[in-house]
Design an enzyme around this catalytic site. Sequence first.
Site, short mmCIF file in Angstrom:
data_model
loop_
_atom_site.label_atom_id
_atom_site.label_comp_id
_atom_site.label_asym_id
_atom_site.label_seq_id
_atom_site.Cartn_x
_atom_site.Cartn_y
_atom_site.Cartn_z
CD GLU A 125 -1.59 -2.15 2.13
OE1 GLU A 125 -2.48 -2.76 2.72
OE2 GLU A 125 -0.38 -2.45 2.23
CG ASP A 132 -1.81 -3.10 5.73
OD1 ASP A 132 -0.61 -3.35 5.59
OD2 ASP A 132 -2.25 -1.96 5.99
#
Length: 714
Positions: A20, A93
């Site tokens: 990310e 994540d």
Amino acid sequence: MATKKAAAGSKKGKALVIVESPTKARTLDRFLGSSYKVIASQGHVMDLPASKFGVDLENNFAPHYIVIFKKRKLVRELKEAAAKYKELYLATDPDREGEAISAHLAIILGEGKKIHRAEFHEITPAAVQAAFDHPREVNVHRVEAQQARRILDRIVGYSLSPLLWKKVGSGLSAGRVQSVALKLIVDREREIRAFNPMEYWKVQVVLEKIKPLADEPKSFVAELESVDGKKTELKEGAIAHEIVDGLKNAPFIITGLTQKAQQRRPAAPYTTSTLQQDAFNKLGFTAGRTMRIAQQLYEGIEVGEEGPVGLITYMRTDSVQVAAEAQAQARQFIEQQFGKPFLPETPPKYQSKRGAQEAHEAIRPTGVERLPESVASFLDPAQMKLYTLIWNRFLASQMAPARLEVTSVEITAGRCGFRASGTKILFPGFLKVMRADEEAAKKKKAKEKAEEPEEEAKEEEAKSTGQILPTLEKDEKVLPQSIDPSQHFTKPPARFTEASLIKTMEELGIGRPSTYAPTIYTISTRGYVTKTGRALSPSNLGEVVTDLLAQNFPQVVDVQFTARLEEQLDEVEEGKQTWPACVNEFYGPFAQALKAAMDIESVKQAPEPTNEICPQCGKPIVIKWGRKGRFMSCSAFPECKFAKPITTGVKCPESGCDGELVRRQSRRGSFYGCSRFPNCRHISKDLPPGSPENPGPSTGPANGNESPQNGPNG
């Protein structure tokens, strides 16, 4: 040093890895070496459209995802990069949001490629290597749970926001979790207003041992417990003073003495909720700030020659489980640093709350040998404080309990019975680590005494080791140094703070680790609540919105219904329920309530006339309601856009300034600033006592990932 997997990967060509954030990308790039190319998606790349509903209600709630407008250029760059590789590792994540990001990246970039999902809960060489050695497929059920949550939030936000604009005021929003959190704050405030304080009195005596031993206290405090053998409740000052007068010449004799051994066990390592609570109570960090700093510690900090390394495990978790390897490292460290007596016989086990994601770990340091002081030079002050908090809590959680000796003493004087208690630490156990942490927290709380939440004060008092008593014996005479009657009043329920609101939300099952901070941020920035010191209070606007929703959409603000919905989302993730069924159970009654609500009367506040004239056009000034509360505006709006805050009637205290203080709102809460800003930049937290908005003490002491894009206004 590159991982073994990286070396193996060089034989079959490079692979593309997507995470990310750029920080996380830099950290992984160092671990993976030249066999992999690591780039960042910078969060979500696809979402429901901001300009329209994006959910097909007639087709089983099918979502219409698009590439986020601001990410179009980035997505083109990702596609160009992905075209050069045959393998794609998605290392986002390890939660629902991360899984959804991976799923969308696979859709955009995965055609003709071999897709791997790499999941790890700490960014260390060993954890990353294990994830790349044993990749998996994208977890469809986890993606569906995120999708159901997103669709539910869109249905609520996109349906209720226009209704609030029409019936209350422009720029407002409602949300599936934020509306319940707001109602908790509103209900608490109304309890406080309805509270009727009752008077009561205490009688305390300071007693002194006649011949104290060396190195022990000479005096101690006892409190009146009984009169004539009956437990006493003093409701009048006259009775309390009468009792005190009767004790002037009475001898004080020790008539009872009991000693009990107790154990105090350490708390479990941190979850998201408990970390946010402790960071607020001990460090003064908001939930949002705590999560931002924790993200930095998780994604990687440059630690000298070691380079970027993740210092803590993943910070969005509701599990208190600890990996066996981490426990073994902690046990070895404890034995080396403190000795075997501080090591429990077996590694402790902690029970996570029902519904917790047991596959996740608690928040802990990735290496217990990385002491806070050893990385202090690489961290800024806020990072250092939070890392120290996490390190201390984890190490203490793996240590032996403290052993205490609790002594209770009964003292008789005339008709009266007094009681004193004290605690002595026989063996410190985990307190060897936590003592400094707790002392620092107590000092901070002492400075904020006026704002200290009553329930938190009681909890701290219960945990405290209390006073230390001198060595006493039965039938021993002790001397009274002072006998003081004191007046008290029962207190109303304490107002919520961020910490106590998060604790309550977790206990009630409202929201999940990723939603606590965004929820508080949203209700604050929307002007639904204000902050005074540590306390959260509802604004008038917040109460109006809550009442409208409670009367017309009871399920939206119902705690049990919302908690059950969270459980259903968990069931979707576990594959026990389909996501359309979960959404449909909510949507049926909601749609009926929405249809009926279109006919309710408007609760918009009519403009209030004033005696002021607009300095720009000469038309009358009126008082209106907006997202941030009441303000003064030209009655000729929108032709004339003059507006200003309402003054408090209190003169600005700056020397030579003729302005007045006005109440303003920021993301950190409300404050008072000079009406002549920017010419005068005076600000203050509170108004002086006796002013119109601050006539005296407050009625009670302060106590304690919904997307911001849920409504059609984004």
